[in-house]
Design an enzyme around this catalytic site. Structure first.
Site, short mmCIF file in Angstrom:
data_model
loop_
_atom_site.label_atom_id
_atom_site.label_comp_id
_atom_site.label_asym_id
_atom_site.label_seq_id
_atom_site.Cartn_x
_atom_site.Cartn_y
_atom_site.Cartn_z
CG ASP A 76 -4.73 -10.28 3.99
OD1 ASP A 76 -4.50 -10.86 2.91
OD2 ASP A 76 -4.41 -9.09 4.21
CG ASP A 107 -2.59 -8.66 1.31
OD1 ASP A 107 -1.74 -8.88 2.20
OD2 ASP A 107 -3.64 -8.01 1.50
CG HIS A 155 -1.91 -1.08 1.28
ND1 HIS A 155 -2.74 -1.38 0.22
CD2 HIS A 155 -2.19 -1.99 2.25
CE1 HIS A 155 -3.50 -2.42 0.56
NE2 HIS A 155 -3.18 -2.81 1.78
CG HIS A 168 -6.31 -5.62 2.21
ND1 HIS A 168 -5.70 -6.47 3.12
CD2 HIS A 168 -7.47 -5.22 2.75
CE1 HIS A 168 -6.47 -6.55 4.20
NE2 HIS A 168 -7.55 -5.81 4.01
#
Ligand SMILES: [Zn+2]
Length: 311
Positions: free
Chosen positions: A232, A155, A118, A157
């Site tokens: 995740d 991931d 990110h 995200h």
């Protein structure tokens, strides 16, 4: 043999404030060591400043190095950037690059932290300070260790920072498969994004990977793969929205490894996200992920049962 990159600085003491749990990185290594599988630990050097500045705004790099990151950016990151954190992120960034160098030699190697997908040009975000995937990819290409790099980000995200930092480059392909409704609310554009519906389970997830990744491998023809192997997407994850089982994550990781192996490509993984009330269980998911790729034939079903002390 699992070649795993680790450094004492990965386990920065928890800063005052923020919600991020740094004890995970200690527990990951404990879980890997407790597995009984053959393992070699490698300590990374800190990433030299010029390679961080090659990807990030030098002013932001300076703020991190001086541990003087404006509060607004620290809020986006999710924890204060202390001097210890500044040292930590230099080592975790050095670690992903070093894992790639080890992968060139051994086929597969893992960084036991990072996957900080990110982090953006001028600021960190979402528990990420510097984007090790973009920093490592840029350095590997600049130094001639690779000519075309595929970044596979699984991931839960989106790898929005990686996508935006590497946008427009012809020598990097960014692939992100993530829960559509998850953070970040405003998505960036990867070379290929796959948005997944809430609650997706093992078989549907693996089918999605198989729909995209073999074609990308064939069309883009990378000579090195960086893999953000966040755990995740697991059904028990506190921040995920998908429903992969432990066995599903192992299948996922081995699927990605096999894609690289079929083309004799080096592949390096970075740890990525994983969140839960019991950090030990999350750490075991990460450890299993690395072991699944280092030992593609091993049966990992029983591996952590009985190792956990009674609570
Ligand atoms: Zn994540």
């Amino acid at each position: 043999m699992l070649h795993v990159v680790h450094h004492a600085d990965y386990m920065a003491p928890r800063p005052e404030g923020g919600t991020f749990r740094f004890d995970k990185y200690y527990l990951v290594m404990e879980a890997v060591r407790a597995s009984g599988f053959a393992l070699t630990e490698h300590a990374p050097d800190p990433m030299p400043r010029e390679w961080l500045e090659a990807v990030h705004d030098p002013e932001y790099v300076e703020q991190v190095f001086r541990a003087a990151v404006p509060r607004e950016k620290e809020r986006r990151i999710g924890f204060p950037v202390t001097p210890h954190i500044a040292s930590r992120v230099r080592h975790t960034n050095g670690g992903t690059w070093f894992a790639a160098k080890l992968a060139l030699e051994h086929g597969y190697a893992a960084n036991s932290a990072a996957g900080s997908h990110h982090a953006l040009h001028h600021t960190g975000a979402g528990y990420c300070v510097f984007n090790d995937l973009a920093v490592a990819a840029n350095r590997l290409l600049a130094e001639g260790d690779a000519r075309r790099i595929l970044i596979i980000d699984l991931d839960v995200h989106q790898g929005d920072g990686t996508a935006s930092l590497l946008a427009g480059r012809e020598d990097v392909f960014t692939f992100s498969a993530h829960a559509a409704k998850n953070f970040p609310a405003r998505k960036a554009r990867s070379s290929c994004d796959v948005e997944l519906p809430d609650g997706m389970g093992d078989d549907d997830y693996l089918a999605v990977l198989d729909r995209y990744l073999p074609a990308i491998m064939a069309d883009f023809a990378p000579d090195l793969v960086l893999y953000q192997a966040g755990v995740d997407p697991h059904e028990g994850d506190r921040l995920g929205r998908l429903a992969l089982s432990d066995a599903g994550l192992v299948r996922r990781d081995r699927y990605v490894l096999d894609l690289a192996r079929r083309r004799s490509l080096p592949i390096a993984s970075a740890l990525g996200g994983g969140y839960g009330e019991d950090q030990r269980i999350v750490a075991e998911r990460h450890a299993r992920s690395m072991l699944a790729m280092a030992f593609p034939q091993a049966n990992l079903d029983e591996i952590y049962r009985g190792l956990r002390p009674p609570r």
